[in-house]
Scaffold this active site. Structure first.
Site, short mmCIF file in Angstrom:
data_model
loop_
_atom_site.label_atom_id
_atom_site.label_comp_id
_atom_site.label_asym_id
_atom_site.label_seq_id
_atom_site.Cartn_x
_atom_site.Cartn_y
_atom_site.Cartn_z
N HIS A 16 0.82 -1.21 0.00
CA HIS A 16 0.00 0.00 0.00
C HIS A 16 0.85 1.26 0.00
CE1 HIS A 16 0.66 0.90 4.33
NE2 HIS A 16 0.67 -0.40 4.49
N CYS A 18 2.86 -5.03 6.95
CA CYS A 18 2.54 -4.76 5.56
C CYS A 18 3.75 -4.18 4.83
CB CYS A 18 1.36 -3.80 5.46
SG CYS A 18 -0.24 -4.54 5.86
#
Length: 445
Positions: A322, A341
Site C-alpha cells: 500500500h 505490511c
C-alpha cells in the site's frame, strides 16, 4: 537437470572451518571458478526512473534480473560450491579498521584490499598485483558495494569495510538459509508476477522473465516482521478505508483511548459493531481487559494509514502492499518500520503496471480516481501471483551473488542437517518450461 548435493558442500565447510582468517598473509585466490554467466550490463545502460517521485536506489536499476525466478534455487546451490571452495582455501583476509582505503591511497593495505576483491570475484585475477588504489580498485569496490546493497561510491567507508570483513563462513550460512527457505515453497511463475524481497526492502514487477519495475519498500519492524508468503493480487483499491487488525486494536488503539478519549475522532476512526453498525466510543469501557467486541475502521483520506492506494492480495496474515502518509522513510537505508505490511515507494506507478491489461486504468486514470476522493475498487480480470520472500543471499542470472543483512535473525534458525537431507534427496525439481504459466514446486517431502 543435474542436481548438486549440498551435503558435499557442508562436508567441505566442516573441513575448512578450522582455517583461520586474519590480517596476516592473505590466502591465494581459489582455483575453482564460478559457473559461466552472461556479461554484466554496463553502468551507462541505467534507465531513468519512470516518474519523479520514484527514488529507487541506483543499484536496483542496474539489472533486469529478478531476485526470484525458476532458476534461483539452482544458482544459489552453485554459489555455495564457489564459496565453499573459498572457505577450504582459507577464506579471505580481514582489513584493519584503521586502513586508509580510498582512491589515491597506496600501500600494503590496498594490496590486501585488491586480493580480497579478487577472491570474491569483484576484480579480475589479472588486476590483483599492486598497491595502488587505482581505477580498477574503484570499480572493484563499486561492484562489491552493489552486490551488498550499498551506495556505489568506490571508497571503502565504515559500512563497506564491515561488509568486506564478514567471514566467508557467514556468507555461506546466508546462502544456505535462503536455500532452506525456498524448500517447500509452491509458487506459480506466470508471465507477469510481483516479488518482495524483505531483507533487501524492495519490490519487483516482473514480465516475461525481466524486471520492468523496481521500487523501495518499507517492511515490518523487527518485533512486527513481515511474513513470507505466496498469494495473488486481486484488486487495486483507490482511497481505501483501513480495517485495523485486532492485534493493533488491543495493543495500541485501546492504550491511546485510555490516555486520550479524542484519539479515534482525531484519527478519523470509527467503531463498528455487529452488522457494521457504528457505535459510540463513549459506550466502550476502555479500562477493561476483555477482548474487543468491535472493529475499528479508519476513513479514507490523506490521514489514512494506507495512504491513497492499496494493492489487495488476500492471505492468512491480512497484509498487503500500500501507499503511506509518511513518505520520508523511503529515503532511509534502514526501511524496517511497518506493522508487517509493505509500503511501496511510488505505489501508483506499480499499480498502473498491475492494471496494465485493465482497460481505462493507466497512471493518469489512477491519479484522477484518487483526486476524486471516493473509494474505488478496481478488480483484476486475472489474478496476479505475488511472493514475499526472505532471501539474505541470492544469485541473479548475470552471476552477481547478492547479500543483505539478516534483520529478523531468521538465518540463525538454519537446520543444516535437514537442508543437506532435503537437497541431497532432490528436494527441488526443476520444472519443464510451459507457456504461458510455469509452475515450480520446491517440496521437501
Amino acid at each position: 537437470m543435474r542436481t548438486i548435493s549440498i551435503a558435499g558442500v557442508i562436508v567441505a565447510l566442516a573441513a575448512g572451518s578450522a582455517l583461520a582468517q586474519g590480517v596476516g598473509t592473505p590466502p591465494k585466490p581459489p582455483v575453482a571458478a564460478k559457473p559461466p554467466v552472461a556479461a554484466k550490463p554496463p553502468l551507462a545502460a541505467v534507465k531513468p526512473a519512470s516518474t519523479p517521485e520514484s527514488r529507487s536506489a541506483a543499484a536496483l536499476a542496474l539489472s533486469s534480473d529478478p531476485v526470484f525466478d525458476e532458476g534461483t534455487f539452482q544458482r544459489i546451490k552453485e554459489a555455495l560450491l564457489f564459496y565453499s571452495d573459498i572457505q577450504v582455501r582459507g577464506g579471505w583476509p580481514m582489513l584493519p579498521a584503521d586502513a586508509k582505503l580510498e582512491p589515491g591511497a597506496s600501500g600494503p593495505y590496498v594490496a590486501l584490499l585488491r586480493q580480497r576483491l579478487v577472491i570474491s570475484d569483484d576484480m579480475a585475477v589479472a588486476q590483483e598485483a599492486g598497491e595502488a588504489y587505482d581505477a580498477s580498485v574503484v570499480e572493484g569496490v563499486k561492484h562489491f558495494q552493489l552486490r551488498h546493497g550499498l551506495d556505489a561510491t568506490g571508497t571503502v567507508g565504515a559500512q563497506t569495510l564491515k561488509a568486506l570483513n564478514v567471514p566467508v563462513g557467514a556468507r555461506i550460512k546466508q546462502l544456505e538459509a535462503s536455500l532452506e527457505r525456498l524448500l517447500g515453497m509452491d509458487f506459480i511463475f506466470a508471465e507477469r508476477y510481483v516479488v518482495v524481497n524483505i531483507p533487501a526492502a524492495f519490490v519487483e514487477a516482473i514480465a516475461n522473465g525481466k524486471v520492468e519495475r523496481r521500487y523501495r519498500v518499507i517492511v515490518g519492524k523487527i518485533d512486527k516482521p513481515s511474513p513470507t508468503l505466496t498469494a495473488s493480487i486481486t484488486a487495486v483499491d483507490l482511497n481505501p478505508t483501513w480495517t485495523v487488525p485486532l492485534s493493533i486494536t488491543k495493543n495500541e488503539i485501546i492504550a491511546h483511548m485510555r490516555r486520550d478519549p479524542s484519539y479515534l475522532s482525531r484519527m478519523h476512526m470509527r467503531l463498528l459493531g455487529g452488522g457494521d453498525q457504528e457505535i459510540s466510543p463513549s459506550s466502550v469501557d476502555w479500562a477493561s481487559d476483555r477482548s474487543p467486541n468491535f472493529t475499528v475502521r479508519q476513513d479514507a483520506g490523506a490521514w489514512n494509514a494506507l495512504g491513497n492506494l492499496k494493492i489487495d492480495m488476500p492471505n492468512p496474515y491480512s497484509v498487503y502492499m500500500h501507499d503511506t502518509d509518511t513518505r520520508k522513510l523511503f529515503a532511509d537505508d534502514y526501511r524496517f518500520d511497518s506493522h508487517g505490511c509493505t509500503r511501496v515507494d511510488n505505489v501508483r506507478d506499480l499499480a498502473a503496471w498491475i492494471l496494465e491489461d485493465v482497460p481505462g486504468w493507466n497512471r493518469a486514470a489512477i491519479d484522477a480516481g484518487i483526486a476524486a476522493g471516493q473509494t474505488k475498487i478496481v478488480n483484476l480480470p486475472h489474478k496476479m501471483p505475488v511472493a514475499w520472500v526472505y532471501l539474505t543471499g541470492w544469485v541473479t542470472r548475470d552471476g552477481a551473488i547478492e547479500f543483505r543483512d539478516d534483520v529478523y535473525k531468521h538465518d540463525e534458525a538454519l537446520d543444516r542437517d535437514a537442508l543437506a537431507q532435503a537437497t541431497g534427496a532432490d528436494g527441488f525439481v526443476q520444472p519443464a518450461p510451459t507457456q504461458p504459466i510455469k509452475r515450480v514446486s520446491i517440496d521437501t517431502r
